[in-house]
Design a protein around this motif. Structure first.
Motif, PDB file in Angstrom:
ATOM      1  N   ASN A  78      28.075 -27.899 125.606  1.00 61.30           N
ATOM      2  CA  ASN A  78      28.176 -27.741 123.947  1.00 61.30           C
ATOM      3  C   ASN A  78      29.032 -26.593 123.618  1.00 61.30           C
ATOM      4  N   LEU A  79      29.648 -26.066 124.479  1.00 55.63           N
ATOM      5  CA  LEU A  79      30.523 -24.843 124.321  1.00 55.63           C
ATOM      6  C   LEU A  79      32.007 -24.790 124.419  1.00 55.63           C
ATOM      7  N   LYS A 119      29.385 -26.049 115.402  1.00 54.55           N
ATOM      8  CA  LYS A 119      28.104 -25.580 114.981  1.00 54.55           C
ATOM      9  C   LYS A 119      27.908 -24.163 114.641  1.00 54.55           C
ATOM     10  N   SER A 120      28.578 -23.341 115.542  1.00 55.21           N
ATOM     11  CA  SER A 120      28.582 -21.883 115.358  1.00 55.21           C
ATOM     12  C   SER A 120      29.756 -21.097 116.312  1.00 55.21           C
ATOM     13  N   CYS A 121      30.231 -20.205 115.671  1.00 56.18           N
ATOM     14  CA  CYS A 121      31.046 -19.087 116.554  1.00 56.18           C
ATOM     15  C   CYS A 121      30.094 -18.233 117.352  1.00 56.18           C
ATOM     16  N   ILE A 122      30.344 -18.416 118.660  1.00 57.34           N
ATOM     17  CA  ILE A 122      29.129 -17.511 119.420  1.00 57.34           C
ATOM     18  C   ILE A 122      29.772 -16.025 119.644  1.00 57.34           C
ATOM     19  N   HIS A 128      29.153 -14.070 114.622  1.00 58.36           N
ATOM     20  CA  HIS A 128      29.377 -13.975 115.950  1.00 58.36           C
ATOM     21  C   HIS A 128      29.015 -12.573 116.661  1.00 58.36           C
ATOM     22  N   ILE A 149      34.532 -18.212 121.757  1.00 57.45           N
ATOM     23  CA  ILE A 149      33.668 -19.213 122.251  1.00 57.45           C
ATOM     24  C   ILE A 149      32.898 -19.639 120.951  1.00 57.45           C
ATOM     25  N   PHE A 150      33.078 -21.129 120.883  1.00 56.14           N
ATOM     26  CA  PHE A 150      32.112 -21.822 119.763  1.00 56.14           C
ATOM     27  C   PHE A 150      31.248 -22.472 120.372  1.00 56.14           C
ATOM     28  N   GLU A 151      30.231 -23.043 119.526  1.00 51.14           N
ATOM     29  CA  GLU A 151      29.136 -23.988 119.878  1.00 51.14           C
ATOM     30  C   GLU A 151      29.505 -25.164 119.056  1.00 51.14           C
ATOM     31  N   LEU A 152      29.467 -26.351 119.933  1.00 50.85           N
ATOM     32  CA  LEU A 152      29.600 -27.544 119.163  1.00 50.85           C
ATOM     33  C   LEU A 152      28.579 -28.440 119.085  1.00 50.85           C
ATOM     34  N   ASN A 153      28.555 -29.297 117.968  1.00 54.10           N
ATOM     35  CA  ASN A 153      27.367 -30.151 117.609  1.00 54.10           C
ATOM     36  C   ASN A 153      27.470 -31.317 118.647  1.00 54.10           C
TER      37      ASN A 153
END
Length: 153
Positions: free
Chosen positions: A32-33, A89-92, A128, A149-153
């Motif tokens: 999910n990254l 979902k979010s920016c890591i 982040h 790096i982003f987290e995906l739903n």
């Protein structure tokens, strides 16, 4: 939060997601990254923003160059998500590189350009971790490069 709506509210025009110019991919999803390769500073006319921050560019000009890198990151994320930013979902993490003089110490202020842009679009999901690193040179002589790096739903 509707990220597309937020982009419109902020009057942001995303640049075209550029394909890589070397032996790598622009984005890669694992689990999910979403990893996005470094995006270099390119102005709204498609011209490279070049030079050393602290000599050729001020901190404020470096900030704007980093903001342009942030716009390219969002474009790459949108492309990787098949045009659907709601998958974010979010920016890591952001890692920012600043082509700067040896005595320049405001790299964090420069990379805030990308950080502030990501936070303005993604809100809490845009908060982040980050590194802001000085370097003596960047590809094609650009002033700033930022990867993400982003987290995906």
């Amino acid at each position: 939060m509707n990220f597309e709506k937020k982009i419109k509210e902020l009057n942001i025009i995303l640049p075209e997601a550029k394909p890589p110019v070397g032996s790598y991919v622009a984005t890669k999803v694992t689990g999910n990254l979403l990893f996005i390769s470094g995006q270099i500073s390119i102005n709204e006319n498609g011209e490279l923003i070049k030079g050393k921050v602290g000599k050729d560019l001020s901190t404020e000009q470096g900030y704007e160059a980093a903001k342009r890198c942030g716009l390219s990151l969002v474009s790459q994320a949108k492309t990787a998500c098949d045009g659907d930013l709601s998958r974010i979902k979010s920016c890591i993490k952001l890692t920012g590189f600043v082509n700067s003089t040896n005595d320049f110490t405001e790299q964090p202020k420069v990379i805030n350009g990308a950080s502030d842009l990501i936070a303005s679009i993604f809100g809490d999901a845009g908060m982040h971790t980050r590194a802001a690193v000085s370097t003596n040179s960047l590809p094609l002589g650009v002033s700033v490069e930022v990867d993400a790096i982003f987290e995906l739903n």
